[in-house]
Design an enzyme around this catalytic site. Structure first.
Site, PDB file in Angstrom:
ATOM      1  N   ARG A 102       1.247  -1.123  -0.254  1.00 20.83           N
ATOM      2  CA  ARG A 102       0.282   0.169  -0.030  1.00 20.83           C
ATOM      3  C   ARG A 102       0.886   1.098  -0.127  1.00 20.83           C
ATOM      4  O   ARG A 102       0.924   2.035  -0.093  1.00 20.83           O
ATOM      5  CB  ARG A 102      -0.515  -0.266   0.998  1.00 20.83           C
ATOM      6  CG  ARG A 102      -1.831  -1.272   0.970  1.00 20.83           C
ATOM      7  CD  ARG A 102      -2.905  -1.245   0.139  1.00 20.83           C
ATOM      8  NE  ARG A 102      -4.046  -2.330  -0.019  1.00 20.83           N
ATOM      9  CZ  ARG A 102      -4.086  -3.327  -0.461  1.00 20.83           C
ATOM     10  NH1 ARG A 102      -2.510  -3.892  -1.304  1.00 20.83           N
ATOM     11  NH2 ARG A 102      -4.404  -4.137  -0.237  1.00 20.83           N
ATOM     12  N   GLU A 154      -5.093   3.208   6.246  1.00 22.83           N
ATOM     13  CA  GLU A 154      -4.836   3.585   4.364  1.00 22.83           C
ATOM     14  C   GLU A 154      -6.082   5.029   4.489  1.00 22.83           C
ATOM     15  O   GLU A 154      -5.227   5.322   3.048  1.00 22.83           O
ATOM     16  CB  GLU A 154      -5.606   2.182   4.472  1.00 22.83           C
ATOM     17  CG  GLU A 154      -5.603   1.531   3.184  1.00 22.83           C
ATOM     18  CD  GLU A 154      -6.085   0.454   2.391  1.00 22.83           C
ATOM     19  OE1 GLU A 154      -6.479   0.232   1.396  1.00 22.83           O
ATOM     20  OE2 GLU A 154      -6.138  -0.547   3.545  1.00 22.83           O
ATOM     21  N   SER A 203     -11.763  -0.202   2.482  1.00 19.89           N
ATOM     22  CA  SER A 203     -10.681  -1.023   4.199  1.00 19.89           C
ATOM     23  C   SER A 203     -10.166   0.903   4.455  1.00 19.89           C
ATOM     24  O   SER A 203      -9.317   1.108   4.253  1.00 19.89           O
ATOM     25  CB  SER A 203      -9.719  -1.630   3.348  1.00 19.89           C
ATOM     26  OG  SER A 203      -9.933  -3.272   3.216  1.00 19.89           O
TER      27      SER A 203
END
Length: 338
Positions: free
Chosen positions: A164, A334, A238
């Site tokens: 990520r 995130e 998410s």
């Protein structure tokens, strides 16, 4: 003609549906629009925030600067033997791009079906799902350098991809605006059903020899069953990253929690399932005020209607504290917080 608007509500431009305003707002449809925008004196005195689908951001207050919405469209492909090069404008909706590839039998992105957001955001975040990451199919991208007004091409090696992560979230954060992305795909599929949920769904459908359309449909079904639709309930997918820890740290956790969900990583570390950790702490489906976690997936925070960004942020703080006290693991968001 390029327009800079004032005091624009950002509610339609973020998937959480948070109602805040941008002092200035501009929508970009081409690289020429970007060049024109940064020739204007007003822009040089403003702080900037770039937005695509608005699916990875939580606004906690009005944005006292210029929000730039990237809406550069277009998809083109080139086929050489079984190799396929596909270039898409940064403003293309990611799932529309995936559907285009599946319809044209271009294999490689089918496991990434139904991920929210735009093509331009995909390398920044190195998006991933069901055993595939963006870096696995990435060739290059073009990006506008804010400081010089020039267009630069970034290769795979330039992007410093991690979990990520990319150079655009690290050393070069805030310095470039991605305008297009080129992908390395194939006309001969190497089907990846390594994640058990895909195999289970394919078996339920009676499919023994799946093609990429089958995999895409299976992944889409799984995601719809677990994740809320942002058009009906505000969310950013998410909210937390799956934490990656050292093996000695994992040894302490598994001694106390033998059933902890985990995966080995290529660099000999352990990835924990953040959703499982959150669920074990009793947060799945919990509602606090106007926010909460999704009933089918504890990793997803939602706006049940009228939630402020601050309310969602404070709720996420409670979850982080809870997981830390129970497992000794610090969850990392995130989603970008503004």
């Amino acid at each position: 003609m390029l327009q800079i608007q004032e005091n624009i509500s950002l509610k339609p431009y973020n998937s959480f549906g948070i109602d805040v305003k941008a002092h200035f707002f501009a929508e970009i449809f081409s690289e020429d629009d970007l060049k024109e925008l940064f020739q204007r004196d007003l822009v040089n005195s403003q702080k900037l925030f770039i937005i695509g689908g608005g699916s990875n951001v939580l606004f906690t207050q009005d944005y006292n600067g210029l929000v730039i919405k990237i809406s550069i469209k277009g998809i083109k492909s080139e086929i050489i033997e079984d190799k396929v090069s596909v270039t898409a404008g940064a403003g293309e909706v990611w799932n529309d791009f995936v559907n285009y590839c599946v319809a044209h039998h271009f294999a490689g992105v089918e496991n990434l079906s139904l991920i929210p957001g735009t093509v331009g955001a995909s390398p920044i975040q190195n998006i991933g799902a069901y055993g595939v990451e963006l870096k696995d199919v990435f060739d290059s991208c073009t990006a506008f350098e804010i400081k010089t007004g020039t267009i630069k091409t970034f290769t795979y090696a330039d992007c410093h991809f991690g979990y990520r992560e990319s150079i655009f979230k690290g050393e070069l954060k805030g310095q470039y605006i991605i305008t297009s992305v080129t992908f390395r795909l194939s006309s001969s599929a190497k089907i990846n059903t390594s994640y058990g949920a895909i195999e289970t769904e394919l078996q339920a459908r009676g499919i023994e020899n799946p093609n990429i359309a089958d995999v895409s449909a299976a992944v889409s079904h799984i995601r719809v069953s677990k994740l809320p639709d942002p058009s009906t309930i505000g969310n950013a997918g998410s909210f937390f990253k799956n934490p990656v820890i050292e093996k000695y740290e994992f040894a302490d956790i598994v001694a106390k929690h033998p059933d902890v969900v985990h995966y080995s990583t290529p660099d000999n570390k352990i990835k924990l399932a953040a959703g499982w950790l959150i669920e074990q702490c009793g947060w799945k489906g919990k509602i606090v005020g106007n926010t909460g976690t999704w009933k089918n997936q504890a990793l997803v925070l939602v706006n049940h209607g009228g939630a402020t960004g601050t309310e969602v942020y404070q709720f996420s703080e409670q979850i982080i504290d809870s997981v830390k006290s129970t497992f000794g693991v610090t969850l990392e968001r995130e989603v970008n917080i503004l």
